[in-house]
Enzyme design. Structure first.
Site, mmCIF file in Angstrom:
data_model
loop_
_atom_site.group_PDB
_atom_site.id
_atom_site.type_symbol
_atom_site.label_atom_id
_atom_site.label_comp_id
_atom_site.label_asym_id
_atom_site.label_seq_id
_atom_site.Cartn_x
_atom_site.Cartn_y
_atom_site.Cartn_z
ATOM 1 N N GLU A 25 36.420 -42.224 25.572
ATOM 2 C CA GLU A 25 36.110 -43.574 25.082
ATOM 3 C C GLU A 25 36.255 -44.559 26.231
ATOM 4 O O GLU A 25 37.071 -44.354 27.132
ATOM 5 C CB GLU A 25 37.061 -43.952 23.941
ATOM 6 N N ASN A 70 36.959 -47.046 18.585
ATOM 7 C CA ASN A 70 36.783 -48.463 18.251
ATOM 8 C C ASN A 70 35.767 -49.148 19.150
ATOM 9 O O ASN A 70 35.077 -50.084 18.732
ATOM 10 C CB ASN A 70 38.130 -49.188 18.350
ATOM 11 N N ASN A 170 32.546 -45.354 13.345
ATOM 12 C CA ASN A 170 33.917 -44.931 13.644
ATOM 13 C C ASN A 170 34.906 -45.733 12.802
ATOM 14 O O ASN A 170 34.857 -46.972 12.780
ATOM 15 C CB ASN A 170 34.230 -45.177 15.123
ATOM 16 N N GLU A 171 35.759 -45.031 12.061
ATOM 17 C CA GLU A 171 36.880 -45.656 11.331
ATOM 18 C C GLU A 171 36.461 -46.918 10.585
ATOM 19 O O GLU A 171 37.161 -47.941 10.639
ATOM 20 C CB GLU A 171 38.042 -45.939 12.283
ATOM 21 N N TYR A 242 47.295 -39.114 13.888
ATOM 22 C CA TYR A 242 48.185 -39.105 15.046
ATOM 23 C C TYR A 242 49.620 -38.984 14.546
ATOM 24 O O TYR A 242 49.971 -39.481 13.471
ATOM 25 C CB TYR A 242 48.025 -40.389 15.864
ATOM 26 N N GLU A 290 39.532 -37.019 15.851
ATOM 27 C CA GLU A 290 40.632 -37.649 16.586
ATOM 28 C C GLU A 290 41.927 -37.067 16.065
ATOM 29 O O GLU A 290 42.241 -37.204 14.881
ATOM 30 C CB GLU A 290 40.645 -39.178 16.427
ATOM 31 N N GLN A 349 42.925 -38.566 23.826
ATOM 32 C CA GLN A 349 41.654 -38.460 24.508
ATOM 33 C C GLN A 349 41.774 -37.490 25.664
ATOM 34 O O GLN A 349 42.811 -36.846 25.802
ATOM 35 C CB GLN A 349 41.206 -39.850 24.972
#
Length: 499
Positions: A25, A70, A170-171, A242, A290, A349
């Protein structure tokens, strides 16, 4: 007493090699001074660091997701193609960083091509929509004779890239996301965008945004609503998670894999419920695009507290411990144990930003502790994931309730009989495990382990490089069983044969 039972005829499903993907990213130093640094002593003719590329190959990365994250939700991809000297910097609202646009779609896709890595592209459904997504797909995959394909050709790339895997935003469930939408808004947009993209290239695979976390207030209902609109259009639904040690709660952190497994099973159940309601034979699989250990609560100040910065600022550069490495290994066990539903995975990442690889501008690249379990599993996990029955005592955690003291996953290459067995001992004492293989012939030829410790993050390069895989504790073969000895708080990878 702990026993693990397996047999080559009892399988979960094929291990999709894309489960060993990662994520690039435009955030912090992941791109600039991460994978890309013209003038570095190892930089190739395109400006990409060869030392990082070599470590990426050693890590076993099969796929890279790009450009976010993001970042993608306020990205104008057209500004990142064409002559570099003509590109204009812009303020990325997600990470409050001035993006120079030096690396864009062509640079990334050609990097993946040179390195033999499959790309996974995301489209902006935050500030943009159908038109921009279709244009980007046509730019990447279109044949000569249309507007965007001809632009690609004019920019020096005649052959289409043939990108197969596409994220529809994304999200989008997250209030932090630029262009955040509710489930109805997003579901309608994802369905319309996906249908339009398939008009350009029917062969693509599409990923709908699932929940950003199992702890989101909208979790479950989000999946149900979104898939009610786009079930027939998409192939996968995304998951993000996460994990971190909070307030010294080591037990809960070591039990994170149980939470990941629960998350996977609940998302699969939500997708299956929509399929059943539609009387559909189609099965939606999971893109866990992710996942990682990220000290989000305890170390990161939050996007809103970041000052506007330039020149690849150091953002979210977590340094990892041996304990973190054991948890990463245990999370991989959860992914492999659900190989029938998890088709894609991205360790987030790749470089510098909560990453297994670290660099210094103009300097060295090195492995973090978390590099080792991922690289080992990516190398050994081949063929079919097996149904592994683990009978182990449980222990209490404040966050996840009672969790198993030992977890395991196994794969077998049906052509060669090569067996890989991955086992986590989540407890602070050495454990003896009986491996049963009734009706089959099994042998373990050796193993290596990562060990937790109480030293904390390895902040310096030398400290990180001093950590690595160690020989596993002894393995004994008996009459129809194998005895394993697991070090305290360890993740171990055994290799052998099974027939």
């Amino acid at each position: 007493m702990t026993t693990i039972t397996l047999h080559p005829d009892f399988r979960v499903g094929p291990v999709d090699r894309r489960v060993f993907g990662s994520f690039v990213e435009h955030l912090g130093r992941c791109v600039y001074t991460g994978i890309y640094e013209p003038g570095h002593t190892t930089a190739d003719e395109h400006g990409f660091r060869r030392d990082v590329a070599d470590l990426t190959k050693e890590l076993g990365v099969t796929m890279l997701r790009y450009p976010g994250g993001n970042f993608v939700s306020n990205y104008t991809w057209e500004d990142g193609v064409g002559p570099v000297e003509a590109r204009k910097p812009f303020l990325d609202l997600a990470w409050r960083t001035v993006e120079p646009n030096t690396v864009g779609t062509d640079e990334f896709l050609q990097y993946c091509e040179r390195e033999g890595i499959e790309p996974m592209m995301a489209v902006n459904l935050g500030t943009r929509g159908i038109d921009a997504a279709v244009a980007l797909l046509e730019y990447c995959n279109g044949e000569a004779g249309t507007r965007w394909a001809d632009m690609r050709i004019a920019n020096g790339r005649e052959k289409p890239y043939g990108v197969k895997l596409w994220c529809l935003g994304n999200e989008m469930d997250g209030p932090w996301q630029i262009g955040h939408k509710d489930a109805h808004e997003y579901g309608k947009l994802a369905a319309a965008t996906g249908r339009a993209m398939r008009q350009v290239d029917p062969s693509i695979e599409l990923v709908a945004c699932g929940s950003s976390s199992m702890m989101m207030e909208t979790f479950g209902e989000w999946e149900r609503t979104v898939l009610s609109y786009c079930y027939d259009v998409v192939d996968h639904i995304s998951m993000h998670a996460y994990y971190e040690e909070l307030d010294g709660d080591r037990a809960s952190f070591l039990g994170s894999g149980t939470a990941m497994s629960t998350f996977i099973e609940r998302v699969a159940a939500s997708a299956d419920a929509i399929g059943a309601q539609r009387r559909s034979d189609k099965e939606i699989t999971i893109s866990f695009d992710e996942w990682n250990v990220w000290y989000l609560v305890s170390r990161f100040p939050g996007e809103a507290n970041l000052p506007v910065q330039r020149d690849a600022p150091r953002i979210i550069e977590d340094r990892y411990s041996g304990l973190d490495a054991v948890v990463v290994g245990d999370l991989i066990i959860s992914l492999l144990a659900h190989a029938d539903r998890v088709a894609v995975g991205c360790l987030a990442q790749l470089v510098n930003v909560i990453a297994p690889i670290m660099t210094e501008p103009g300097g060295a690249a090195w492995r973090q502790t978390t590099f080792h379990p991922f690289a080992t599993a990516a190398r050994l996990a081949q063929g079919e994931a097996l149904q592994v029955q683990v009978d182990a005592p449980s222990f209490a955690t404040a966050k996840h309730g009672d969790v198993p003291a030992v977890t395991a996953a196994a794969t077998v290459d049906t052509a060669t009989g090569a067996l890989a067995l991955f086992v986590t001992n989540r407890t602070a004492e050495e454990r003896t495990v009986t491996l049963r293989h009734p009706g089959a012939t099994a042998r373990l030829d050796g193993g290596t382990a990562v060990l937790a410790d109480h030293e904390g993050p390895r902040e310096e390069q030398a400290a990180a490089e001093a950590y690595g895989m160690v020989d596993a504790l002894p393995v004994e073969h008996g009459d129809g069983v194998i005895t394993l000895r697991l070090a305290p708080e360890s993740w171990t990878a055994f290799h052998g044969t099974l027939a």
